[in-house]
Design a protein around this motif. Structure first.
Motif, PDB file in Angstrom:
ATOM      1  N   SER A 290       0.717  -1.075   0.029  1.00 25.70           N
ATOM      2  CA  SER A 290      -0.012   0.091   0.243  1.00 25.70           C
ATOM      3  C   SER A 290       0.886   1.294   0.057  1.00 25.70           C
ATOM      4  CB  SER A 290      -0.939  -0.141   1.150  1.00 25.70           C
ATOM      5  OG  SER A 290      -0.199  -0.299   2.316  1.00 25.70           O
ATOM      6  N   TYR A 291       2.078   1.245   0.763  1.00 25.44           N
ATOM      7  CA  TYR A 291       2.991   2.482   0.556  1.00 25.44           C
ATOM      8  C   TYR A 291       3.623   2.520  -0.665  1.00 25.44           C
ATOM      9  CZ  TYR A 291       7.376   4.625   1.270  1.00 25.44           C
ATOM     10  OH  TYR A 291       8.211   5.669   1.151  1.00 25.44           O
ATOM     11  N   GLN A 292       3.746   1.446  -1.238  1.00 24.47           N
ATOM     12  CA  GLN A 292       4.513   1.700  -2.730  1.00 24.47           C
ATOM     13  C   GLN A 292       3.401   2.194  -3.543  1.00 24.47           C
ATOM     14  OE1 GLN A 292       5.977  -2.469  -2.801  1.00 24.47           O
ATOM     15  NE2 GLN A 292       7.976  -1.766  -2.502  1.00 24.47           N
ATOM     16  N   ARG A 293       2.236   1.884  -3.697  1.00 28.10           N
ATOM     17  CA  ARG A 293       1.088   1.967  -4.348  1.00 28.10           C
ATOM     18  C   ARG A 293       0.974   3.581  -4.246  1.00 28.10           C
ATOM     19  NH1 ARG A 293      -1.390  -2.743  -2.906  1.00 28.10           N
ATOM     20  NH2 ARG A 293      -2.794  -1.575  -1.455  1.00 28.10           N
ATOM     21  N   ARG A 294       0.962   3.977  -3.020  1.00 24.54           N
ATOM     22  CA  ARG A 294       0.855   5.536  -2.625  1.00 24.54           C
ATOM     23  C   ARG A 294       2.029   6.355  -3.288  1.00 24.54           C
ATOM     24  NH1 ARG A 294       2.363   9.014   1.367  1.00 24.54           N
ATOM     25  NH2 ARG A 294       1.141  10.862   1.817  1.00 24.54           N
TER      26      ARG A 294
END
Length: 446
Positions: A9-13
């Motif tokens: 989720s951090y990488q998608r953000r």
């Protein structure tokens, strides 16, 4: 599952933020800056975008949190770089050369040097901070930088000399650099710091006589000439820098006698970065040609993607993009495991992806046909950008391939090590005995 290509989720953000920045803030500036005849004006035209990227942490995110940076992993950096390079790789180079300049301080600098210089880079209230990686030198006979660590003494190899004035506690720099990015700064008055590779022992081999030294903005004895007008990467600044009795405090020097290791590791760190940058440009060319093939008929009654040769060509480009991304991610993951000491896999990824890029863009151009030559369309710019990648960042036929071969030739090299992400050997090279003897005699004569 140990092997997983799913973004967190951090990488998608991170990807979303980088993509929005690139498309909404950077993209509107690119065409006019690229077409500007004055390379310094083109560089200055993207200063506003740079400031916004600095605020987002893209300009110093790779610096450890301890010194105010983002502490971003090499793998997470890949996500940011691909999105920005899909819009313009020259702009991304401005950001990433901060890493080439400052990461050597992280690896080789003393704690006092890190505390002095790194927080300055990460806490600029203006958001304008630039660091120059000032290594490359002009071609000549002797001249150039590809054989920086060769066995021959000065004037071969690095030509910028730094004489140690011990009485005054200074190094005195004389010589010239050619091609460094960011060195001239926004106003041609110099970057905030230039991290220079200098020859501190003219009579020693390049693997013994080089040192890194920090030259801050405002130092006397430096002049910055107009930037080089280039085929591609026109948004980033490449200077000719002249040093004339330039005096720098001796405490600004680090990796004394180990400047060759600084060069090798910096260009190893940048290998996966240049690899994913290549993927970003290839992706944009592929997506443009795919959309074209689905919407243009070429005078027929069906979009040209219905023709097998067009579809096959696009499929080949798509495969190259995916293969390149996987290789770049693998190399970045390896660097995260081994403190950026992937002296084989880093260059491998850079060479593979950058060589792939030019062919991929040209295949995309063949799908579009003669319209690809129209400068109002983006493909001719992608081709110009593609021409840069095999030549810059230590050059595929220069340092990068030599590092791969040095690792492979080492007696301890395991050809299966990279597959299992195990460490691979890389060490400082010693000059041949006959060169050592020549150097010894020169010192005795001096």
């Amino acid at each position: 599952m140990a092997i997983d290509f799913t973004l967190t989720s951090y990488q998608r953000r991170l990807q979303r933020i980088a993509r929005e920045f690139a498309s909404e803030i950077l993209a509107p500036l690119v065409r006019a800056a690229d077409e500007d005849d004055d390379p310094q004006r083109a560089f200055q035209a993207v200063k506003g975008a740079y400031i916004e990227s600095y605020k987002l942490g893209f300009a110093t995110g790779f610096i450890p949190k301890k010194y105010g940076g983002g502490g971003i992993s090499n793998l997470d950096l890949q996500i940011v770089v691909e999105e920005i390079c899909a819009v313009d790789p020259g702009f991304a180079t401005i950001l990433l050369v901060n890493g080439l300049a400052l990461m050597p301080l992280v690896w080789f600098g003393s704690e006092d040097q890190k505390q002095k210089w790194l927080p300055q880079a990460t806490s600029d209230p203006r958001g304008e901070y630039l660091a120059g990686w000032t290594v490359s030198e002009a071609a000549g006979n002797p001249g150039g930088t590809a054989n920086f660590d060769g066995a021959a003494p000065y004037p071969a190899g690095i030509g910028l000399t730094a004489t140690h004035d011990r009485k005054n506690g200074e190094y005195v720099l004389n010589g010239r650099k050619f091609w460094p990015v960011n060195a001239g700064g926004w106003d041609l008055g110099g970057a905030d710091v230039n991290v220079c590779i200098v020859r501190t022992d003219p009579q020693a081999a390049g693997s013994r006589g080089l040192t890194a030294i920090i030259v801050p903005r405002g130092t006397a004895g430096i002049s910055y000439e107009r930037p080089i007008s280039k085929l591609g990467h026109r948004l980033c600044q490449n200077n000719s820098v002249v040093f004339s009795d330039c005096r720098v405090p001796e405490e600004n020097a680090f990796a004394i006698g180990d400047g060759d290791l600084v060069i090798n590791k910096a260009f190893t760190w940048s290998g996966p970065v240049a690899a994913i940058a290549s993927v970003g440009v290839a992706r944009s060319a592929y997506e443009y040609a795919l959309t074209w093939a689905k919407t243009h008929t070429g005078g027929g009654d069906q979009p040209i993607i219905s023709h097998q040769v067009v579809a096959y060509t696009l499929a080949e480009v798509a495969m190259k993009v995916e293969a390149g991304r996987a290789f770049a991610w693998k190399a970045a993951h390896y660097h995260d495991l081994h403190n950026a000491d992937g002296h084989a896999i880093g260059p491998m990824a850079k060479v593979f992806c950058s060589e792939m890029l030019f062919g991929a863009v040209f295949q995309a151009m063949k799908v579009v046909g003669v319209n690809a030559l129209d400068r109002s369309l983006p493909l001719e710019r992608y081709l110009r950008e593609a021409a840069v990648f095999p030549l810059y960042d230590a050059g595929n036929l220069g340092m990068q391939m030599r590092k791969i071969c040095a690792v492979m030739a080492h007696s301890d090299f395991d050809p299966r090590a990279i597959a299992r992400s195990a460490a691979t050997p890389f060490a400082k090279t010693a000059p041949p005995p006959e060169i050592q003897a020549v150097g010894k005699n020169l010192k005795l004569q001096a």
